[in-house]
Design a protein around this motif. Structure first.
Motif, PDB file in Angstrom:
ATOM      1  N   GLU A 302      43.554  57.487  31.273  1.00  0.00           N
ATOM      2  CA  GLU A 302      43.605  58.783  31.945  1.00  0.00           C
ATOM      3  C   GLU A 302      44.392  58.744  33.246  1.00  0.00           C
ATOM      4  O   GLU A 302      45.141  59.664  33.551  1.00  0.00           O
ATOM      5  CB  GLU A 302      42.173  59.267  32.223  1.00  0.00           C
ATOM      6  CG  GLU A 302      41.372  59.502  30.952  1.00  0.00           C
ATOM      7  CD  GLU A 302      39.898  59.738  31.240  1.00  0.00           C
ATOM      8  OE1 GLU A 302      39.526  59.683  32.440  1.00  0.00           O
ATOM      9  OE2 GLU A 302      39.130  59.975  30.285  1.00  0.00           O
ATOM     10  N   GLN A 303      44.243  57.672  34.006  1.00  0.00           N
ATOM     11  CA  GLN A 303      44.901  57.596  35.306  1.00  0.00           C
ATOM     12  C   GLN A 303      45.286  56.152  35.596  1.00  0.00           C
ATOM     13  O   GLN A 303      44.499  55.230  35.368  1.00  0.00           O
ATOM     14  CB  GLN A 303      43.981  58.118  36.406  1.00  0.00           C
ATOM     15  CG  GLN A 303      44.637  58.162  37.786  1.00  0.00           C
ATOM     16  CD  GLN A 303      43.721  58.786  38.820  1.00  0.00           C
ATOM     17  OE1 GLN A 303      42.604  59.182  38.508  1.00  0.00           O
ATOM     18  NE2 GLN A 303      44.199  58.880  40.049  1.00  0.00           N
ATOM     19  N   ALA A 304      46.516  55.962  36.103  1.00  0.00           N
ATOM     20  CA  ALA A 304      46.972  54.615  36.443  1.00  0.00           C
ATOM     21  C   ALA A 304      46.167  54.092  37.626  1.00  0.00           C
ATOM     22  O   ALA A 304      46.110  54.749  38.668  1.00  0.00           O
ATOM     23  CB  ALA A 304      48.458  54.627  36.776  1.00  0.00           C
ATOM     24  N   PRO A 305      45.534  52.928  37.494  1.00  0.00           N
ATOM     25  CA  PRO A 305      44.719  52.404  38.600  1.00  0.00           C
ATOM     26  C   PRO A 305      45.588  51.941  39.761  1.00  0.00           C
ATOM     27  O   PRO A 305      46.691  51.421  39.572  1.00  0.00           O
ATOM     28  CB  PRO A 305      43.973  51.227  37.958  1.00  0.00           C
ATOM     29  CG  PRO A 305      44.853  50.802  36.830  1.00  0.00           C
ATOM     30  CD  PRO A 305      45.521  52.050  36.329  1.00  0.00           C
ATOM     31  N   ALA A 306      45.087  52.143  40.967  1.00  0.00           N
ATOM     32  CA  ALA A 306      45.789  51.675  42.158  1.00  0.00           C
ATOM     33  C   ALA A 306      45.445  50.215  42.414  1.00  0.00           C
ATOM     34  O   ALA A 306      44.472  49.671  41.879  1.00  0.00           O
ATOM     35  CB  ALA A 306      45.388  52.526  43.361  1.00  0.00           C
ATOM     36  N   LEU A 307      46.276  49.549  43.223  1.00  0.00           N
ATOM     37  CA  LEU A 307      45.993  48.170  43.600  1.00  0.00           C
ATOM     38  C   LEU A 307      44.761  48.142  44.499  1.00  0.00           C
ATOM     39  O   LEU A 307      44.725  48.797  45.545  1.00  0.00           O
ATOM     40  CB  LEU A 307      47.200  47.563  44.331  1.00  0.00           C
ATOM     41  CG  LEU A 307      48.393  47.142  43.462  1.00  0.00           C
ATOM     42  CD1 LEU A 307      49.608  46.860  44.336  1.00  0.00           C
ATOM     43  CD2 LEU A 307      48.046  45.904  42.643  1.00  0.00           C
ATOM     44  N   VAL A 308      43.768  47.378  44.078  1.00  0.00           N
ATOM     45  CA  VAL A 308      42.506  47.291  44.811  1.00  0.00           C
ATOM     46  C   VAL A 308      42.518  46.031  45.663  1.00  0.00           C
ATOM     47  O   VAL A 308      42.842  44.937  45.172  1.00  0.00           O
ATOM     48  CB  VAL A 308      41.318  47.260  43.827  1.00  0.00           C
ATOM     49  CG1 VAL A 308      39.995  47.094  44.585  1.00  0.00           C
ATOM     50  CG2 VAL A 308      41.302  48.525  42.980  1.00  0.00           C
ATOM     51  N   GLU A 309      42.163  46.169  46.933  1.00  0.00           N
ATOM     52  CA  GLU A 309      42.085  45.027  47.842  1.00  0.00           C
ATOM     53  C   GLU A 309      40.835  44.219  47.512  1.00  0.00           C
ATOM     54  O   GLU A 309      39.710  44.730  47.546  1.00  0.00           O
ATOM     55  CB  GLU A 309      42.038  45.513  49.290  1.00  0.00           C
ATOM     56  CG  GLU A 309      41.858  44.394  50.300  1.00  0.00           C
ATOM     57  CD  GLU A 309      43.021  43.425  50.317  1.00  0.00           C
ATOM     58  OE1 GLU A 309      42.764  42.217  50.172  1.00  0.00           O
ATOM     59  OE2 GLU A 309      44.175  43.874  50.459  1.00  0.00           O
ATOM     60  N   HIS A 314      44.586  39.518  48.345  1.00  0.00           N
ATOM     61  CA  HIS A 314      44.607  39.527  46.880  1.00  0.00           C
ATOM     62  C   HIS A 314      44.331  40.943  46.396  1.00  0.00           C
ATOM     63  O   HIS A 314      43.311  41.547  46.759  1.00  0.00           O
ATOM     64  CB  HIS A 314      43.552  38.552  46.339  1.00  0.00           C
ATOM     65  CG  HIS A 314      43.577  38.393  44.856  1.00  0.00           C
ATOM     66  ND1 HIS A 314      42.620  37.682  44.158  1.00  0.00           N
ATOM     67  CD2 HIS A 314      44.449  38.833  43.907  1.00  0.00           C
ATOM     68  CE1 HIS A 314      42.898  37.703  42.866  1.00  0.00           C
ATOM     69  NE2 HIS A 314      44.005  38.398  42.699  1.00  0.00           N
ATOM     70  N   ARG A 315      45.233  41.499  45.571  1.00  0.00           N
ATOM     71  CA  ARG A 315      45.103  42.860  45.061  1.00  0.00           C
ATOM     72  C   ARG A 315      45.316  42.867  43.553  1.00  0.00           C
ATOM     73  O   ARG A 315      46.107  42.087  43.031  1.00  0.00           O
ATOM     74  CB  ARG A 315      46.122  43.798  45.720  1.00  0.00           C
ATOM     75  CG  ARG A 315      45.953  43.958  47.226  1.00  0.00           C
ATOM     76  CD  ARG A 315      47.039  44.863  47.789  1.00  0.00           C
ATOM     77  NE  ARG A 315      46.871  45.097  49.222  1.00  0.00           N
ATOM     78  CZ  ARG A 315      47.337  44.295  50.165  1.00  0.00           C
ATOM     79  NH1 ARG A 315      48.024  43.206  49.820  1.00  0.00           N
ATOM     80  NH2 ARG A 315      47.132  44.559  51.445  1.00  0.00           N
ATOM     81  N   ALA A 316      44.632  43.769  42.871  1.00  0.00           N
ATOM     82  CA  ALA A 316      44.806  43.918  41.424  1.00  0.00           C
ATOM     83  C   ALA A 316      44.630  45.376  41.045  1.00  0.00           C
ATOM     84  O   ALA A 316      43.788  46.083  41.613  1.00  0.00           O
ATOM     85  CB  ALA A 316      43.805  43.050  40.672  1.00  0.00           C
ATOM     86  N   ALA A 317      45.440  45.839  40.087  1.00  0.00           N
ATOM     87  CA  ALA A 317      45.394  47.230  39.629  1.00  0.00           C
ATOM     88  C   ALA A 317      44.627  47.295  38.311  1.00  0.00           C
ATOM     89  O   ALA A 317      45.219  47.278  37.228  1.00  0.00           O
ATOM     90  CB  ALA A 317      46.800  47.789  39.467  1.00  0.00           C
ATOM     91  N   CYS A 318      43.297  47.327  38.398  1.00  0.00           N
ATOM     92  CA  CYS A 318      42.473  47.342  37.189  1.00  0.00           C
ATOM     93  C   CYS A 318      41.082  47.859  37.543  1.00  0.00           C
ATOM     94  O   CYS A 318      40.540  47.535  38.607  1.00  0.00           O
ATOM     95  CB  CYS A 318      42.375  45.942  36.589  1.00  0.00           C
ATOM     96  SG  CYS A 318      41.372  45.860  35.080  1.00  0.00           S
ATOM     97  N   VAL A 319      40.502  48.640  36.632  1.00  0.00           N
ATOM     98  CA  VAL A 319      39.152  49.152  36.869  1.00  0.00           C
ATOM     99  C   VAL A 319      38.129  48.025  36.834  1.00  0.00           C
ATOM    100  O   VAL A 319      36.996  48.180  37.331  1.00  0.00           O
ATOM    101  CB  VAL A 319      38.780  50.226  35.820  1.00  0.00           C
ATOM    102  CG1 VAL A 319      39.699  51.433  35.946  1.00  0.00           C
ATOM    103  CG2 VAL A 319      38.849  49.652  34.400  1.00  0.00           C
ATOM    104  N   HIS A 320      38.495  46.887  36.233  1.00  0.00           N
ATOM    105  CA  HIS A 320      37.580  45.744  36.155  1.00  0.00           C
ATOM    106  C   HIS A 320      37.782  44.770  37.308  1.00  0.00           C
ATOM    107  O   HIS A 320      37.085  43.751  37.368  1.00  0.00           O
ATOM    108  CB  HIS A 320      37.775  44.990  34.838  1.00  0.00           C
ATOM    109  CG  HIS A 320      37.536  45.819  33.615  1.00  0.00           C
ATOM    110  ND1 HIS A 320      36.327  46.422  33.349  1.00  0.00           N
ATOM    111  CD2 HIS A 320      38.359  46.164  32.589  1.00  0.00           C
ATOM    112  CE1 HIS A 320      36.411  47.099  32.207  1.00  0.00           C
ATOM    113  NE2 HIS A 320      37.630  46.956  31.728  1.00  0.00           N
ATOM    114  N   ALA A 321      38.755  45.040  38.205  1.00  0.00           N
ATOM    115  CA  ALA A 321      39.034  44.108  39.293  1.00  0.00           C
ATOM    116  C   ALA A 321      37.793  43.908  40.151  1.00  0.00           C
ATOM    117  O   ALA A 321      37.127  44.866  40.554  1.00  0.00           O
ATOM    118  CB  ALA A 321      40.184  44.624  40.156  1.00  0.00           C
ATOM    119  N   GLY A 322      37.480  42.652  40.418  1.00  0.00           N
ATOM    120  CA  GLY A 322      36.330  42.319  41.239  1.00  0.00           C
ATOM    121  C   GLY A 322      35.037  42.187  40.471  1.00  0.00           C
ATOM    122  O   GLY A 322      34.017  41.772  41.031  1.00  0.00           O
ATOM    123  N   THR A 323      35.045  42.523  39.167  1.00  0.00           N
ATOM    124  CA  THR A 323      33.823  42.421  38.368  1.00  0.00           C
ATOM    125  C   THR A 323      33.674  41.057  37.718  1.00  0.00           C
ATOM    126  O   THR A 323      32.621  40.741  37.164  1.00  0.00           O
ATOM    127  CB  THR A 323      33.813  43.496  37.263  1.00  0.00           C
ATOM    128  OG1 THR A 323      34.881  43.234  36.338  1.00  0.00           O
ATOM    129  CG2 THR A 323      33.993  44.888  37.867  1.00  0.00           C
TER     130      THR A 323
END
Length: 649
Positions: A302-309, A314-323
């Protein structure tokens, strides 16, 4: 303050007939002085287009539109006009291209090219420019730099050409150097020397380095930080130890799972990334990787994920980042990587005639050296000396060794491109040097080759359709559109490529086309001369798995020439190590890797990027190049051991 800061870079290509293709979208990164930033990703991910943007080498509007900000040492390069870009290229930003043979002018000496490059930016006399050229060649670790000044490109080996290209790039002392796959086709000893030299140049000249590569082992050893690109976007970035040690983006995890390892069990199926990258002219909504991602959820489309700090830059563009969620749990990876099937290789001494498909029997190959006014033969270069080898049906024999060791010269005799000076080469009972007309036609169909250089092995005037159809037509075989499309699908390309010319493809994509052409006739033996060296790891895994499947299904044999010892580990039944035209060690792959006997074999294994024996301690170029004088290598400072810890395991 950063040396280079790129903010929201976008590059869109507008073809004359078709929708626009957004090759780079909202890319941001920075490079500090003395720092190495690695940019990794599949072919077509936007790595090279990003690099060309930093040099203003993308096509002009309306063919190509570039947006965003590129600031180098406080200067916004996007505001430069043509004269301004000419002043920046070479002096402030320089680039080392993938193929040094095409980057260097074959009609000019190395010295002339370097001196002209320096004098284009600085008001130097010829003597001053000559001194600068010698200094650049010395910094590039070429021995006898004064002699190299008067040599032409064809007089240098592959490793020496790459060093000359690097000398050309650094002669004007740029603040930023971009190296686009600088060691793709080089053997491990030359690769280690060049990478160590590039790393030391950053320290010596306080220069920033952007390293574009698909080899994650190289990234782990050389890079301070890494950007992972997919479909024109940065999907993960950060310190190398963080990104490779704890990848948060499923695409990064998939790339690492697809990377062959020197310390992995022998002949295991590689975990390839399923599917293909999206068409940039019709990018799907949401995350571009979602159609290929095994852990995608509804929100991903639905929506392109943004880079998450995630902390520590360290950054990652994913809804699962940090999980902490992995693409494939460890136990599933083990299940998905079964031991590859293949014949149990009997010792050569115990084989019968029926066990042998190709045979080299005490083969010599000598090249004459002519000199004098009458061009008389005064001496010979012994490229191959007394080599005896056999290849069984359905077997993979890997030939490894440094550049100039005789690997390619040996296989040229099997392909009838050279005649042996002594000994005999036989294929399935046929004397390759003296075949009958029917035997020659059989050889042409049953023995195929994939050459090292994808830029030279494809006819630029022929479309992909014509390239694939030509061998089928020559041998009178029926084929249809579906057959050609299937060949492309086997190597990870879609049917839309059929009507395009080689110039429309990247180096890795061209190599896939060359592999598809070799597979068209379903041969019994394929000579793979660095066949996967130009491929990114995901496609490399697909192609290696494909070759293994064809071998299991049709009994195809492979004579596999490569400098990538991790690839050898994943495909070879037997290994032959060549040095100075001779076989110094041969045997079962497991035996060679687990207990190598010859010192040269041990050195090659220790130099493989990511190999445990090469990690945890500094290594000098002298350590990394056992016969460095043969490739014009001079000693280089040791590399930083901290980068070794980035490669997990």
């Amino acid at each position: 303050m950063s040396l280079l800061k790129v903010t929201d870079l976008g590059v869109t290509f507008q073809p004359p007939d078709g929708p626009p293709a957004r090759a780079v979208e909202s890319v941001s990164f920075h490079v500090d002085a003395g720092e190495v930033l690695a940019i990794v990703g599949e072919s077509g991910s936007g790595k090279t287009v990003t690099a060309l943007s930093l040099l203003g080498l993308n096509p002009e509007e309306p063919t190509c539109t570039t947006t965003g900000s590129i600031v180098l040492d406080g200067k916004d390069l996007r505001q430069l006009d043509r004269p301004g870009w000419r002043a920046v290229r070479g002096a402030d930003v320089a680039m080392v291209f993938q193929d040094p043979s095409s980057a260097l002018n074959p009609l000019l000496t190395i010295g002339t090219q370097i001196m002209d490059a320096v004098r284009a930016h600085e008001p130097l006399s010829r003597d001053q420019a000559r001194k600068r050229a010698i200094e650049a060649l010395t910094q590039a670790r070429l021995t006898e730099p004064e002699r190299r000044l008067n040599q032409y490109t064809h007089e240098l080996s592959g490793g020496m050409r790459q060093r000359a290209a690097i000398a050309l790039a650094i002669a004007a002392r740029p603040r930023l150097l971009i190296a686009d796959e600088p060691t793709t086709a080089l053997d491990v000893s030359v690769q280690a020397g060049i990478l160590s030299m590039l790393r030391s140049l950053c320290d010596e000249l306080d220069m920033g380095l952007i390293l574009i590569t698909h080899d994650l082992g190289v990234v782990a050893e050389q890079a301070d930080r890494v950007c992972v690109m997919y479909a024109g976007r940065v999907v993960e970035s950060g310190p190398t130890a963080q990104v490779l040690g704890d990848p948060q983006m499923p695409y990064t995890q998939a790339l690492m799972a697809a990377t062959p390892r020197v310390d992995a069990p022998a002949r295991q199926r590689l975990t390839s990334v399923t599917g293909q990258p999206p068409n940039l002219a019709s990018r799907p909504p949401g995350c571009s990787f979602a159609p290929r991602c095994p852990v995608a959820v509804d929100s991903c489309t639905e929506q392109a994920p943004a880079l998450v700090e995630l902390g520590h830059d360290h950054r990652a563009a994913c809804v699962h980042a940090g999980t902490g969620r992995q693409v494939l749990p460890a136990e599933q990876v083990a299940q998905d990587r079964p031991h590859l099937t293949g014949p149990a290789s009997a010792p050569a001494s115990h084989r019968t005639t029926d066990d042998v498909l190709a045979e080299f029997d005490a083969v010599d190959l000598r090249y004459p050296i002519r000199s004098g006014l009458l061009r008389r033969v005064t001496r010979h270069v012994e490229a191959v000396r007394g080599v005896s080898l056999t290849v069984a049906p359905g077997e993979t024999l890997a030939l490894v060794g440094e550049s100039g060791s005789g690997k390619t010269s040996l296989t040229k005799m099997l392909l009838r491109l050279e005649k042996p000076s002594a000994g005999a080469v036989r294929y399935d009972g046929i004397d390759v040097d003296r075949p009958s007309p029917s035997e020659r036609r059989r050889l042409q169909r049953e023995v195929q080759v994939v050459f090292q250089n994808p830029y030279a092995s494809l006819d630029p005037r022929m479309t992909v359709r014509q390239t694939l159809a030509e061998p089928l037509r020559v041998h009178g075989l029926e084929y249809g559109e579906a057959d050609l499309a299937r060949l492309l699908a086997d190597v990870g390309l879609d049917a839309a490529a059929l009507d395009r010319h080689p110039s429309a493809f990247s180096g890795g994509q061209r190599q896939r086309i060359a592999i598809a052409r070799a597979l068209a006739l379903r041969p019994r033996l394929i000579v793979c001369d660095e066949a996967v060296s130009a491929l990114d790891v995901s496609i490399q895994a697909q192609v290696l798995n494909l070759l293994a499947d064809l071998q299991a299904e049709h009994g195809i044999a492979y004579l596999f020439i490569t400098h990538n010892l991790a690839v050898v580990r994943s495909v070879a039944h037997r290994i032959a190590v060549m040095r100075e035209g001779q076989i110094v060690e041969q045997g079962r792959a497991e035996d060679i890797y687990d207990s190598p006997r010859h010192e040269y074999t041990k050195e090659l294994l220790s130099m493989a990027p990511g190999h445990p024996a090469g990690l945890g301690a500094p290594r000098t170029a002298a350590d990394a190049t056992p016969d460095s004088h043969r490739d014009g290598v001079a000693p280089a400072p040791s590399r930083d051991e901290e980068r070794s810890a980035a490669w997990p395991g």
